[in-house]
Design a protein around this motif. Structure first.
Motif, PDB file in Angstrom:
ATOM      1  N   CYS A 159       0.814  -1.222   0.000  1.00 31.69           N
ATOM      2  CA  CYS A 159       0.000   0.000   0.000  1.00 31.69           C
ATOM      3  C   CYS A 159       0.848   1.273   0.000  1.00 31.69           C
ATOM      4  CB  CYS A 159      -0.911   0.017   1.221  1.00 31.69           C
ATOM      5  SG  CYS A 159      -2.121  -1.297   1.231  1.00 31.69           S
ATOM      6  N   GLY A 160       2.166   1.134   0.106  1.00 29.62           N
ATOM      7  CA  GLY A 160       3.042   2.297   0.123  1.00 29.62           C
ATOM      8  C   GLY A 160       3.175   2.964   1.476  1.00 29.62           C
ATOM      9  N   ILE A 161       2.685   2.316   2.518  1.00 25.68           N
ATOM     10  CA  ILE A 161       2.762   2.870   3.869  1.00 25.68           C
ATOM     11  C   ILE A 161       4.151   2.663   4.466  1.00 25.68           C
ATOM     12  CG2 ILE A 161       1.873   2.628   6.227  1.00 25.68           C
ATOM     13  CD1 ILE A 161      -0.820   1.793   4.897  1.00 25.68           C
ATOM     14  N   LEU A 162       4.747   1.552   4.115  1.00 28.27           N
ATOM     15  CA  LEU A 162       6.036   1.156   4.676  1.00 28.27           C
ATOM     16  C   LEU A 162       6.866   0.531   3.571  1.00 28.27           C
ATOM     17  CD1 LEU A 162       7.436   0.816   7.529  1.00 28.27           C
ATOM     18  CD2 LEU A 162       6.559  -1.498   7.506  1.00 28.27           C
ATOM     19  N   LYS A 163       8.109   0.946   3.470  1.00 33.22           N
ATOM     20  CA  LYS A 163       9.020   0.318   2.510  1.00 33.22           C
ATOM     21  C   LYS A 163       9.682  -0.872   3.187  1.00 33.22           C
ATOM     22  CE  LYS A 163       9.948   4.557   0.042  1.00 33.22           C
ATOM     23  NZ  LYS A 163      10.850   5.660  -0.151  1.00 33.22           N
ATOM     24  N   ARG A 164       9.892  -1.920   2.444  1.00 31.43           N
ATOM     25  CA  ARG A 164      10.531  -3.113   3.013  1.00 31.43           C
ATOM     26  C   ARG A 164      11.921  -2.757   3.560  1.00 31.43           C
ATOM     27  NH1 ARG A 164       7.207  -7.206   1.646  1.00 31.43           N
ATOM     28  NH2 ARG A 164       6.076  -7.046  -0.311  1.00 31.43           N
ATOM     29  N   ASP A 165      12.181  -3.211   4.762  1.00 27.88           N
ATOM     30  CA  ASP A 165      13.473  -2.981   5.427  1.00 27.88           C
ATOM     31  C   ASP A 165      13.824  -1.504   5.527  1.00 27.88           C
ATOM     32  OD1 ASP A 165      13.856  -5.763   5.753  1.00 27.88           O
ATOM     33  OD2 ASP A 165      14.547  -5.881   3.681  1.00 27.88           O
ATOM     34  N   ASP A 166      12.815  -0.659   5.706  1.00 24.57           N
ATOM     35  CA  ASP A 166      13.026   0.780   5.843  1.00 24.57           C
ATOM     36  C   ASP A 166      13.753   1.067   7.159  1.00 24.57           C
ATOM     37  OD1 ASP A 166      12.676   3.586   6.363  1.00 24.57           O
ATOM     38  OD2 ASP A 166      11.007   3.584   4.961  1.00 24.57           O
ATOM     39  N   PRO A 167      14.883   1.772   7.113  1.00 25.99           N
ATOM     40  CA  PRO A 167      15.629   2.041   8.339  1.00 25.99           C
ATOM     41  C   PRO A 167      15.007   3.137   9.215  1.00 25.99           C
ATOM     42  CG  PRO A 167      16.700   3.082   6.493  1.00 25.99           C
ATOM     43  CD  PRO A 167      15.547   2.292   5.936  1.00 25.99           C
ATOM     44  N   VAL A 168      14.078   3.912   8.666  1.00 28.91           N
ATOM     45  CA  VAL A 168      13.496   5.026   9.412  1.00 28.91           C
ATOM     46  C   VAL A 168      12.144   4.666  10.012  1.00 28.91           C
ATOM     47  CG1 VAL A 168      12.671   7.404   9.271  1.00 28.91           C
ATOM     48  CG2 VAL A 168      14.713   6.720   8.006  1.00 28.91           C
ATOM     49  N   TYR A 169      11.211   4.240   9.183  1.00 27.70           N
ATOM     50  CA  TYR A 169       9.856   3.976   9.645  1.00 27.70           C
ATOM     51  C   TYR A 169       9.724   2.544  10.136  1.00 27.70           C
ATOM     52  CZ  TYR A 169       8.945   8.476   7.632  1.00 27.70           C
ATOM     53  OH  TYR A 169       8.981   9.814   7.359  1.00 27.70           O
ATOM     54  N   LYS A 170       8.946   2.378  11.181  1.00 25.81           N
ATOM     55  CA  LYS A 170       8.907   1.111  11.906  1.00 25.81           C
ATOM     56  C   LYS A 170       7.528   0.453  11.884  1.00 25.81           C
ATOM     57  CE  LYS A 170      13.052   1.897  13.625  1.00 25.81           C
ATOM     58  NZ  LYS A 170      13.916   2.156  12.545  1.00 25.81           N
ATOM     59  N   ALA A 171       7.558  -0.846  12.129  1.00 26.35           N
ATOM     60  CA  ALA A 171       6.373  -1.648  12.388  1.00 26.35           C
ATOM     61  C   ALA A 171       6.649  -2.432  13.661  1.00 26.35           C
ATOM     62  CB  ALA A 171       6.115  -2.599  11.235  1.00 26.35           C
ATOM     63  N   MET A 172       5.632  -2.596  14.488  1.00 31.64           N
ATOM     64  CA  MET A 172       5.799  -3.393  15.698  1.00 31.64           C
ATOM     65  C   MET A 172       4.460  -3.991  16.094  1.00 31.64           C
ATOM     66  SD  MET A 172       6.244  -0.618  18.846  1.00 31.64           S
ATOM     67  CE  MET A 172       7.767   0.010  18.219  1.00 31.64           C
ATOM     68  N   THR A 173       4.529  -4.973  16.967  1.00 31.72           N
ATOM     69  CA  THR A 173       3.308  -5.595  17.466  1.00 31.72           C
ATOM     70  C   THR A 173       2.776  -4.785  18.647  1.00 31.72           C
ATOM     71  OG1 THR A 173       4.488  -6.973  19.049  1.00 31.72           O
ATOM     72  CG2 THR A 173       4.111  -7.903  16.830  1.00 31.72           C
ATOM     73  N   GLY A 174       1.515  -5.018  18.955  1.00 25.29           N
ATOM     74  CA  GLY A 174       0.930  -4.366  20.122  1.00 25.29           C
ATOM     75  C   GLY A 174       1.661  -4.732  21.392  1.00 25.29           C
ATOM     76  N   GLU A 175       2.087  -5.994  21.492  1.00 23.50           N
ATOM     77  CA  GLU A 175       2.827  -6.440  22.679  1.00 23.50           C
ATOM     78  C   GLU A 175       4.130  -5.658  22.847  1.00 23.50           C
ATOM     79  OE1 GLU A 175       4.591 -10.515  24.708  1.00 23.50           O
ATOM     80  OE2 GLU A 175       3.971 -10.552  22.603  1.00 23.50           O
ATOM     81  N   GLU A 176       4.878  -5.507  21.771  1.00 23.35           N
ATOM     82  CA  GLU A 176       6.129  -4.737  21.843  1.00 23.35           C
ATOM     83  C   GLU A 176       5.843  -3.283  22.187  1.00 23.35           C
ATOM     84  OE1 GLU A 176       9.947  -3.395  19.090  1.00 23.35           O
ATOM     85  OE2 GLU A 176       8.436  -4.726  18.228  1.00 23.35           O
ATOM     86  N   PHE A 177       4.811  -2.715  21.569  1.00 23.22           N
ATOM     87  CA  PHE A 177       4.409  -1.335  21.837  1.00 23.22           C
ATOM     88  C   PHE A 177       4.113  -1.141  23.325  1.00 23.22           C
ATOM     89  CE2 PHE A 177       0.883   1.807  22.050  1.00 23.22           C
ATOM     90  CZ  PHE A 177       1.525   2.916  21.503  1.00 23.22           C
ATOM     91  N   ARG A 178       3.298  -2.040  23.898  1.00 26.17           N
ATOM     92  CA  ARG A 178       2.959  -1.938  25.325  1.00 26.17           C
ATOM     93  C   ARG A 178       4.196  -2.048  26.205  1.00 26.17           C
ATOM     94  NH1 ARG A 178      -1.178  -4.897  23.248  1.00 26.17           N
ATOM     95  NH2 ARG A 178      -0.279  -6.895  23.872  1.00 26.17           N
ATOM     96  N   LYS A 179       5.075  -2.991  25.891  1.00 25.81           N
ATOM     97  CA  LYS A 179       6.291  -3.163  26.689  1.00 25.81           C
ATOM     98  C   LYS A 179       7.142  -1.903  26.689  1.00 25.81           C
ATOM     99  CE  LYS A 179       6.839  -8.153  26.291  1.00 25.81           C
ATOM    100  NZ  LYS A 179       7.622  -9.231  25.688  1.00 25.81           N
ATOM    101  N   ARG A 180       7.134  -1.199  25.577  1.00 27.13           N
ATOM    102  CA  ARG A 180       7.998  -0.022  25.459  1.00 27.13           C
ATOM    103  C   ARG A 180       7.364   1.243  25.994  1.00 27.13           C
ATOM    104  NH1 ARG A 180      10.936   0.124  19.794  1.00 27.13           N
ATOM    105  NH2 ARG A 180      11.848   1.937  20.832  1.00 27.13           N
TER     106      ARG A 180
END
Length: 71
Positions: free
Chosen positions: A14-35
């Motif tokens: 969809c163009g939201i995230l580039k594969r292996d983008d060093p700047v923009y991130k993706a994470m799970t809800g679990e990781e988000f909560r932990k952080r």
């Protein structure tokens, strides 16, 4: 509620995230909560402020995760 790999793939298509983008991130809800949550479940604003500017995909997250992200 997509698996992180699926969510990243869809976001890339969809163009939201580039594969292996060093700047923009993706994470799970679990990781988000932990952080971003303190042990007492309150928001750690300093850590949240480090994450949200580059977060583009939040996979397998809860309604509370979404609320914390947009509040």
């Amino acid at each position: 509620g997509d698996h992180i790999t699926t969510a990243k793939s869809i976001a890339a298509e969809c163009g939201i995230l580039k594969r292996d983008d060093p700047v923009y991130k993706a994470m799970t809800g679990e990781e988000f909560r932990k952080r971003v949550l303190n042990p007492d479940e309150t928001l750690n604003q300093a850590e949240f402020d480090k994450i949200w500017p580059t977060l583009r995909v939040l996979a397998r997250c809860s309604p509370t995760d979404k609320f914390n992200l947009v509040s």
